[in-house]
Design a protein around this motif. Structure first.
Motif, PDB file in Angstrom:
ATOM      1  N   GLN A   1     -12.513 -35.077  -1.730  1.00 57.65           N
ATOM      2  CA  GLN A   1     -13.787 -34.388  -1.456  1.00 57.65           C
ATOM      3  C   GLN A   1     -14.361 -33.776  -2.722  1.00 57.65           C
ATOM      4  OE1 GLN A   1     -13.631 -31.037   1.240  1.00 57.65           O
ATOM      5  NE2 GLN A   1     -15.626 -31.572   2.096  1.00 57.65           N
ATOM      6  N   VAL A   2     -13.504 -33.131  -3.514  1.00 52.00           N
ATOM      7  CA  VAL A   2     -13.967 -32.559  -4.787  1.00 52.00           C
ATOM      8  C   VAL A   2     -14.399 -33.666  -5.733  1.00 52.00           C
ATOM      9  CG1 VAL A   2     -13.274 -31.196  -6.786  1.00 52.00           C
ATOM     10  CG2 VAL A   2     -12.545 -30.507  -4.497  1.00 52.00           C
ATOM     11  N   ALA A   3     -13.649 -34.785  -5.713  1.00 47.59           N
ATOM     12  CA  ALA A   3     -14.010 -35.901  -6.591  1.00 47.59           C
ATOM     13  C   ALA A   3     -15.386 -36.447  -6.223  1.00 47.59           C
ATOM     14  CB  ALA A   3     -12.943 -37.000  -6.490  1.00 47.59           C
ATOM     15  N   ASP A   4     -15.631 -36.627  -4.915  1.00 51.21           N
ATOM     16  CA  ASP A   4     -16.942 -37.129  -4.484  1.00 51.21           C
ATOM     17  C   ASP A   4     -18.049 -36.146  -4.831  1.00 51.21           C
ATOM     18  OD1 ASP A   4     -15.712 -39.340  -3.497  1.00 51.21           O
ATOM     19  OD2 ASP A   4     -15.603 -38.593  -1.423  1.00 51.21           O
ATOM     20  N   MET A   5     -17.741 -34.828  -4.677  1.00 46.85           N
ATOM     21  CA  MET A   5     -18.757 -33.833  -5.015  1.00 46.85           C
ATOM     22  C   MET A   5     -19.081 -33.869  -6.505  1.00 46.85           C
ATOM     23  SD  MET A   5     -18.701 -29.702  -4.502  1.00 46.85           S
ATOM     24  CE  MET A   5     -18.662 -29.801  -2.719  1.00 46.85           C
ATOM     25  N   ALA A   6     -18.063 -33.994  -7.345  1.00 53.17           N
ATOM     26  CA  ALA A   6     -18.299 -34.049  -8.788  1.00 53.17           C
ATOM     27  C   ALA A   6     -19.113 -35.281  -9.156  1.00 53.17           C
ATOM     28  CB  ALA A   6     -16.971 -34.033  -9.542  1.00 53.17           C
ATOM     29  N   TYR A   7     -18.793 -36.423  -8.511  1.00 54.03           N
ATOM     30  CA  TYR A   7     -19.542 -37.643  -8.793  1.00 54.03           C
ATOM     31  C   TYR A   7     -21.013 -37.482  -8.379  1.00 54.03           C
ATOM     32  CZ  TYR A   7     -21.278 -42.392  -8.316  1.00 54.03           C
ATOM     33  OH  TYR A   7     -22.058 -43.525  -8.394  1.00 54.03           O
ATOM     34  N   THR A   8     -21.206 -36.956  -7.156  1.00 50.37           N
ATOM     35  CA  THR A   8     -22.578 -36.786  -6.654  1.00 50.37           C
ATOM     36  C   THR A   8     -23.371 -35.807  -7.520  1.00 50.37           C
ATOM     37  OG1 THR A   8     -21.799 -37.187  -4.406  1.00 50.37           O
ATOM     38  CG2 THR A   8     -23.968 -36.190  -4.642  1.00 50.37           C
ATOM     39  N   LEU A   9     -22.715 -34.710  -7.931  1.00 46.55           N
ATOM     40  CA  LEU A   9     -23.397 -33.743  -8.791  1.00 46.55           C
ATOM     41  C   LEU A   9     -23.763 -34.367 -10.128  1.00 46.55           C
ATOM     42  CD1 LEU A   9     -24.393 -30.887  -9.298  1.00 46.55           C
ATOM     43  CD2 LEU A   9     -22.076 -30.266 -10.023  1.00 46.55           C
ATOM     44  N   GLY A  10     -22.877 -35.209 -10.655  1.00 46.24           N
ATOM     45  CA  GLY A  10     -23.188 -35.887 -11.913  1.00 46.24           C
ATOM     46  C   GLY A  10     -24.384 -36.797 -11.793  1.00 46.24           C
ATOM     47  N   GLU A  11     -24.452 -37.534 -10.647  1.00 49.68           N
ATOM     48  CA  GLU A  11     -25.601 -38.402 -10.434  1.00 49.68           C
ATOM     49  C   GLU A  11     -26.891 -37.597 -10.282  1.00 49.68           C
ATOM     50  OE1 GLU A  11     -25.709 -41.732 -10.565  1.00 49.68           O
ATOM     51  OE2 GLU A  11     -23.657 -41.568 -11.282  1.00 49.68           O
ATOM     52  N   LEU A  12     -26.813 -36.421  -9.612  1.00 46.82           N
ATOM     53  CA  LEU A  12     -27.996 -35.558  -9.488  1.00 46.82           C
ATOM     54  C   LEU A  12     -28.476 -35.090 -10.846  1.00 46.82           C
ATOM     55  CD1 LEU A  12     -27.128 -33.355  -6.374  1.00 46.82           C
ATOM     56  CD2 LEU A  12     -28.833 -35.163  -6.513  1.00 46.82           C
ATOM     57  N   LEU A  13     -27.514 -34.668 -11.709  1.00 44.00           N
ATOM     58  CA  LEU A  13     -27.896 -34.220 -13.049  1.00 44.00           C
ATOM     59  C   LEU A  13     -28.462 -35.372 -13.869  1.00 44.00           C
ATOM     60  CD1 LEU A  13     -24.950 -31.805 -13.908  1.00 44.00           C
ATOM     61  CD2 LEU A  13     -27.293 -31.204 -13.342  1.00 44.00           C
ATOM     62  N   ARG A  14     -27.862 -36.524 -13.744  1.00 42.51           N
ATOM     63  CA  ARG A  14     -28.332 -37.682 -14.506  1.00 42.51           C
ATOM     64  C   ARG A  14     -29.772 -38.035 -14.093  1.00 42.51           C
ATOM     65  NH1 ARG A  14     -24.983 -41.031 -17.088  1.00 42.51           N
ATOM     66  NH2 ARG A  14     -23.263 -40.338 -15.772  1.00 42.51           N
ATOM     67  N   TYR A  15     -30.053 -37.966 -12.778  1.00 39.05           N
ATOM     68  CA  TYR A  15     -31.415 -38.238 -12.282  1.00 39.05           C
ATOM     69  C   TYR A  15     -32.392 -37.183 -12.791  1.00 39.05           C
ATOM     70  CZ  TYR A  15     -35.174 -39.135  -8.930  1.00 39.05           C
ATOM     71  OH  TYR A  15     -36.401 -39.412  -8.348  1.00 39.05           O
ATOM     72  N   SER A  16     -31.942 -35.913 -12.809  1.00 42.86           N
ATOM     73  CA  SER A  16     -32.832 -34.819 -13.203  1.00 42.86           C
ATOM     74  C   SER A  16     -33.146 -34.844 -14.686  1.00 42.86           C
ATOM     75  CB  SER A  16     -32.209 -33.468 -12.823  1.00 42.86           C
ATOM     76  OG  SER A  16     -31.948 -33.404 -11.436  1.00 42.86           O
ATOM     77  N   ILE A  17     -32.143 -35.214 -15.518  1.00 42.69           N
ATOM     78  CA  ILE A  17     -32.297 -35.053 -16.968  1.00 42.69           C
ATOM     79  C   ILE A  17     -32.772 -36.338 -17.629  1.00 42.69           C
ATOM     80  CG2 ILE A  17     -31.080 -34.507 -19.108  1.00 42.69           C
ATOM     81  CD1 ILE A  17     -29.269 -32.688 -17.479  1.00 42.69           C
ATOM     82  N   THR A  18     -32.163 -37.462 -17.266  1.00 46.78           N
ATOM     83  CA  THR A  18     -32.414 -38.684 -18.028  1.00 46.78           C
ATOM     84  C   THR A  18     -33.383 -39.635 -17.355  1.00 46.78           C
ATOM     85  OG1 THR A  18     -30.521 -39.801 -17.025  1.00 46.78           O
ATOM     86  CG2 THR A  18     -30.130 -38.534 -19.040  1.00 46.78           C
ATOM     87  N   LYS A  19     -33.594 -39.487 -16.031  1.00 45.61           N
ATOM     88  CA  LYS A  19     -34.491 -40.409 -15.335  1.00 45.61           C
ATOM     89  C   LYS A  19     -35.943 -40.136 -15.736  1.00 45.61           C
ATOM     90  CE  LYS A  19     -34.914 -43.690 -12.188  1.00 45.61           C
ATOM     91  NZ  LYS A  19     -34.250 -45.004 -12.322  1.00 45.61           N
ATOM     92  N   LYS A  20     -36.636 -41.183 -16.205  1.00 41.85           N
ATOM     93  CA  LYS A  20     -38.013 -41.013 -16.657  1.00 41.85           C
ATOM     94  C   LYS A  20     -38.965 -40.948 -15.463  1.00 41.85           C
ATOM     95  CE  LYS A  20     -37.435 -43.279 -21.130  1.00 41.85           C
ATOM     96  NZ  LYS A  20     -37.903 -44.357 -22.043  1.00 41.85           N
ATOM     97  N   ASN A  21     -40.068 -40.251 -15.672  1.00 43.42           N
ATOM     98  CA  ASN A  21     -41.103 -40.069 -14.656  1.00 43.42           C
ATOM     99  C   ASN A  21     -42.285 -40.991 -14.974  1.00 43.42           C
ATOM    100  OD1 ASN A  21     -42.139 -38.863 -12.361  1.00 43.42           O
ATOM    101  ND2 ASN A  21     -43.057 -37.165 -13.450  1.00 43.42           N
ATOM    102  N   PRO A  22     -42.819 -41.763 -13.988  1.00 41.03           N
ATOM    103  CA  PRO A  22     -42.539 -41.721 -12.558  1.00 41.03           C
ATOM    104  C   PRO A  22     -41.363 -42.601 -12.169  1.00 41.03           C
ATOM    105  CG  PRO A  22     -44.376 -43.195 -12.952  1.00 41.03           C
ATOM    106  CD  PRO A  22     -44.007 -42.598 -14.284  1.00 41.03           C
ATOM    107  N   VAL A  23     -40.945 -42.492 -10.886  1.00 41.10           N
ATOM    108  CA  VAL A  23     -39.832 -43.247 -10.359  1.00 41.10           C
ATOM    109  C   VAL A  23     -40.318 -44.008  -9.129  1.00 41.10           C
ATOM    110  CG1 VAL A  23     -38.150 -41.578 -11.215  1.00 41.10           C
ATOM    111  CG2 VAL A  23     -39.097 -41.301  -8.921  1.00 41.10           C
TER     112      VAL A  23
END
Length: 596
Positions: A419-441
């Motif tokens: 559960q912690v592993a999945d949470m860490a993975y999901t949080l990483g994907e959220l941060l990656r989307y927030s920081i590196t994903k270009k706008n628009p999507v």
């Protein structure tokens, strides 16, 4: 003899002060002398126009005053239409004579006395009742058949019967040309529901009162006036109206034209016309104006001499001011010619507050700005290098966060804490989307990001949070949208809507698409939004300039929708306390499809 081209070239080579003097002589002085007599005639015409215009404005003001007085007379109708006792009396049948007399003395007669005594123009007010069975008390209350008998003109009777509810109409009755016409106002009276016509109300003006008002306000010494209808037919003429066929012909031409006034007999007689809209008549005022120019005759030479002296005085004053302006221009020109391109300096001479002074101040500001920019060039280069370093540093930090979360995920997975592993993975994907994903999507990216956010919230809220999703077959991967379109709204639903619920909270996302409009609906079954808070939220969404607390996240989403999809798109909110809230996003097709 030199050509025009040579003269123009010589003129261009002159100094500015000489140009201003020559221009003044050619453009002002010579035309003033040559056309002096023409100007004198224009002065005469101007006097006539000023007098005529002033007279016309005075007449129009008098006409407005009369219109106000007539409107006050018309307002007396409301005293009867808005009196329930009177309308009920006129509508009822099978009343005894005693009841009729009682209602008349208690309600109708006092109201008529109040209306007539309160307006100096009203001479009589009568009610013509459609109910022939009721007691007639002339002149206050009469039957409608009596009015029809009084009005022999069938066309006028038809006009009376066609008056719209709540409206009225003036009519005039004229006798001979020397007899002042009488004016009557009629309006239909109805029951409270305006479903039944009860009769007609007639207001008769006092002829002497109208005539005294008109003559006191309008007439000047030696003036006369007439009333004519729309076909220029004479309705009434005042006692001192002169018998002159030319005058009668001139009045006819004035009425038929759109002019407000004309002159007759070599501008010795002025005719002013005003339209009395309420009566459907034109009033023409006849005023002799030849006495205006008695003092001007024989003084033409004096006027010309005074004009020449004034021209000379103005010439000297103009030269002084022109020379003052020219000197500043010449000094500025010399300063610019001596300017060192490597080290420019400001102009130190007189500036002033006029346009030339503004030009000098703008020049000085430009030189100061140029020197300031020159000194800042090196500093800007250093700031550029510093910005490049900070940008490199900002690119390194996200990778450190990603690597740290990945290490946490691997460590939790090794220890068997999936559960912690999945949470860490999901949080990483959220941060990656927030920081590196270009706008628009794409809208598909937004939905995936939202689902990851929901999965983290479910870990915290467990079974108390249910997420429902329906895309109705819409190809989300081909639709472009701004980043963070959905997550702020869903976060608002969870935090403010269902986080405090004891029952299961449901957040539903549904996407539908029409031919030109795509609709995204996000709803919850939470506590809802109180009415006052909902009003503030809607006001902030509709008027971004209002300083209202709260709703910042929703306001930002609404503004980004409008900026991306254009006007007509936006966010709307509906909510009911203890039932939940619904957020609807309307997206026009302006956002377009994703490029291949």
């Amino acid at each position: 003899m030199r050509s025009v081209k040579a003269l123009l070239a010589e003129f261009k080579g002159m100094r500015i002060i000489h140009k201003m003097i020559i221009g003044y002589i050619v453009i002002i002085c010579i035309p003033f002398i040559i056309f002096g007599l023409v100007f004198y005639n224009l002065i005469v015409q101007n006097v006539l126009d000023e007098y005529s215009s002033g007279r016309q404005k005075f007449l129009e003001q008098s006409n407005r005053n009369l219109k106000v007085s007539l409107a006050q007379s018309e307002a007396a109708i409301k005293l009867f239409q808005n009196n329930d006792n009177i309308t009920e009396y006129l509508a009822r049948k099978n009343l005894t004579d005693a009841d009729m007399v009682f209602t008349y003395l208690k309600e109708i007669e006092p109201t008529i006395v109040y209306a007539v005594s309160g307006n100096p123009l009203i001479g009589r007010l009568s009610i013509f009742n459609n109910n022939e069975e009721q007691l007639q008390l002339p002149p206050d209350i009469q039957s409608i058949s009596q009015l029809k008998q009084n009005i022999a003109d069938t066309q006028r009777w038809a006009e009376l019967r066609s008056i719209a509810p709540g409206q009225g109409k003036w009519f005039y009755n004229s006798g001979s040309k020397d007899e002042f016409p009488s004016f009557n106002y009629y309006s239909r009276i109805f029951n409270n529901q305006y479903s039944q016509e009860l009769g007609l109300i007639e207001i008769a003006l006092k002829p002497d009162a109208v005539r005294q008002f008109y003559e006191t306000v309008i007439l000047a010494e030696g003036s006369s006036y007439v009333f004519v209808d729309q076909s220029a037919k004479l309705v009434y003429r005042s006692d001192n109206f002169p018998e002159d066929p030319k005058l009668a012909s001139g009045i006819g031409k004035l009425v038929e034209s759109d002019d407000e006034y004309i002159y007759l007999s070599d501008k010795k007689v002025l005719l002013n016309r005003i339209h009395i809209e309420s009566f459907g008549l034109d009033s023409v005022l006849v005023t002799p104006v030849h006495s205006l120019f008695n003092g001007m005759e024989g003084r033409e030479g004096l006027y010309i001499g005074v004009g020449l002296l004034l021209l000379i005085a103005l010439s000297l004053i103009y030269y002084k001011f022109a020379a003052s302006m020219a000197k500043r221009v010449i000094r500025l020109t010399k300063h610019i010619n001596r300017l060192n391109p490597g080290r420019p300096t400001t102009f130190k001479g007189e500036t002033g507050n006029d346009e030339i002074g503004g030009l000098i101040q703008s020049y000085n500001a430009m030189i100061e700005l140029n020197n300031e920019l020159f000194h800042k060039a090196h500093r800007l280069e250093m700031m550029k290098k510093d910005a490049e370093y900070k940008m490199l540093e900002a690119q390194i930090r996200p990778h450190f966060l990603y690597n740290t979360l990945e290490s946490m995920r691997m460590l939790a997975k090794i220890n068997g804490d999936h559960q912690v592993a999945d949470m860490a993975y999901t949080l990483g994907e959220l941060l990656r989307y927030s920081i590196t994903k270009k706008n628009p999507v794409t809208l598909q990216d937004e939905v995936v990001h939202l689902q990851r956010y929901i999965s983290i919230q479910k870990i915290r809220m467990e079974s108390r949070l249910v997420f429902e999703y329906e895309d109705n077959g819409v190809d989300l991967g081909s639709l472009v949208c701004p980043k963070f379109l959905l997550q702020p709204i869903v976060e608002n639903c969870i935090i403010h809507g269902i986080s405090g619920l004891r029952r299961t909270g449901i957040v539903r996302l549904e996407i539908t698409r029409g031919e030109r409009i795509m609709t995204i609906t996000i709803s919850d079954n939470g506590v809802g939004i109180p009415e006052d808070e909902l009003w503030k939220l809607r006001a902030r969404l509709d008027s971004p300039m209002l300083e209202i607390e709260g709703g910042i996240g929703l306001h930002n989403v609404n503004e980004r929708i409008k900026a991306f999809y254009g006007e007509g798109s936006g966010l709307s909110v509906t909510s009911h306390v203890d039932k939940g809230s619904t957020f609807k996003l309307i997206l026009l097709a302006k956002g377009g499809e994703k490029d291949d």
